[in-house]
Design an enzyme around this catalytic site. Structure first.
Site, PDB file in Angstrom:
ATOM      1  N   LYS A 135       0.839  -1.183   0.000  1.00 49.99           N
ATOM      2  CA  LYS A 135       0.000   0.000   0.000  1.00 49.99           C
ATOM      3  C   LYS A 135       0.880   1.242   0.000  1.00 49.99           C
ATOM      4  CE  LYS A 135       0.706   1.810   3.441  1.00 49.99           C
ATOM      5  NZ  LYS A 135       1.953   2.290   4.108  1.00 49.99           N
ATOM      6  N   TYR A 219      -4.601   3.858   6.245  1.00 50.75           N
ATOM      7  CA  TYR A 219      -5.099   2.928   7.271  1.00 50.75           C
ATOM      8  C   TYR A 219      -6.376   3.473   7.907  1.00 50.75           C
ATOM      9  CZ  TYR A 219      -0.654   0.353   7.258  1.00 50.75           C
ATOM     10  OH  TYR A 219       0.425  -0.403   6.896  1.00 50.75           O
TER      11      TYR A 219
END
Ligand code: NDP
Length: 362
Positions: A135, A219
């Site tokens: 990510k 996140y």
């Protein structure tokens, strides 16, 4: 029930949670024998690959480390010795495409600076390898779409390194909305840390694509999305800077609010200056809290009914075993390229809102 770490990996992480997932159309089931382990090549031998992924690959049961791709020849000897990697499975960024001829490597795991994900995922797909990509999946939603298309065209699977999708506390957060059974939900999600070395790639826009938002804010977006279980319809965001020299190219601190269908709302924070590490979910009658929420270990949770007593797992090992199980069983994953794309669409809306000073549709 008491879980040992190993037991958790082979039961909840890589087994039962996935068996219920539908198979992926267009992908044929691989013809592996029952005890086949997938060979994984790590691309980019930096911090995360060295300190988390390679050790985790010693604990996985469905995949193992058997290749490396690096631009730093001086790293090779240590990796070769430590992990018994054959010379034929060692590549650099120039000869990487030859990996297409290497049948012992099934998966390429891209662990490079963000701006390089797009190129290496597409090259891996063209080489016929399944891909795990760190990510944020890409720098833009357009990049993500191209990466998904490349993997679809090559009939290989693409997964994003969302290690918390298979972490027990976060699985509990995903379930909480069902247990809460009550009206409107509010989610607060915050992730930040103080970033060191001012010369690192994370502070260069060309390599990182953005600052704390791209690296840690993702996140907080993820947590809000999977806690509420819906996609945000709009975002309002604000940016703050205290150090204009260090953060001349990228964002330092961002706050943002997301509206979801049905009146659910979230409020989030990310920063490269002031640490934060928290997920809070509130429903009409119940609340759920994780602090710290996003660490590799020692996640602590409680609800209005008391402390959560959940096992600690090797997040990276469970993640990679779960992805491998999806490949071997041709099963859907909730950490697919499409999931990575959704986060990039939200991040783009966050940056647009900061620029325009208005609420932006996702
Ligand atoms: P590092 O800077 O520690 O490592 C990146 C590696 O990429 C380098 O060591 C180098 O490996 C290679 N590289 C190739 N070109 C460059 C370049 N121009 N500048 C710097 N490095 C280069 O980064 P991390 O390992 O911390 O992060 C890598 C990726 O993993 C990022 O996308 C990050 O977001 C993600 N990540 C995910 C985490 C998670 O919890 N899921 C945690 C940490 C990171 P070599 O010398 O072998 O060529």
């Amino acid at each position: 029930m008491k879980y040992t770490r190993r037991k958790f990996i082979t039961t909840l992480g890589a087994g039962s949670a996935l068996l219920m997932l539908p198979s992926v159309p267009g992908f044929s089931k691989p013809v592996f024998s029952g005890d086949k382990k997938l060979g994984v090549a790590l691309v980019g031998l930096g911090n995360y690959a060295t300190n988390q992924l390679a050790p985790a690959l010693q604990e996985t049961s469905l995949c193992y480390l058997n290749g490396i791709v690096t631009g730093t020849p001086t790293k090779i000897d240590k990796w070769k010795q430590q992990y018994n990697i054959p010379d034929k499975n060692i590549y650099n960024y120039e000869n990487f495409d030859n990996i297409a001829d290497n049948e012992s490597i099934d998966v390429v795991y891209v662990v490079l600076p963000n701006s390089m994900h797009h190129e290496f995922v597409i090259r891996a797909a063209k080489a016929g390898k399944h891909v795990f990509c760190e990510k944020p999946m890409g720098l833009t939603s357009k990049e993500c779409e191209e990466m998904i298309a490349a993997c679809n065209n090559a009939a290989v699977r693409l997964f994003v390194g969302y290690r918390l999708h298979t972490e027990p506390h976060h699985l509990a957060a995903m379930k909480f909305r069902d247990e809460g059974k009550t009206g409107i939900m509010y989610v607060q999600s915050e992730f930040g840390f103080k970033i060191g070395d001012p010369t690192q790639w994370r502070l260069k826009k060309a390599l990182a694509g953005g600052g704390s938002m791209m690296d840690l804010g993702i996140y907080a977006i993820q947590a809000a999305r999977y806690s509420i279980g819906k996609e945000p319809v709009s975002v309002t965001a604000q940016e703050y800077k205290t150090d204009y020299e260090k953060f001349v190219e990228v964002d330092e601190t961002v706050t943002w609010q997301m509206e979801f269908p049905g009146g659910h709302v979230s409020n989030s924070y990310t920063s490269y200056t002031t640490p934060a590490n928290h997920l809070y979910i509130s429903t009409e009658r119940r609340w759920f809290n994780l602090i710290p929420a996003f660490n590799y270990n020692r996640i602590q949770g409680s609800t209005n009914r008391g402390q959560l007593d959940l096992p600690e797992v090797n997040q990276q090992a469970v993640q990679m075993d779960t992805f491998s199980q999806c490949i071997l069983d041709n099963a859907e994953s909730d950490a697919s390229g499409e999931e990575g794309l959704k986060d990039l669409k939200v991040i783009e809306a966050v940056y647009k809102s900061i620029q325009s000073g208005t609420k932006v549709k996702v």
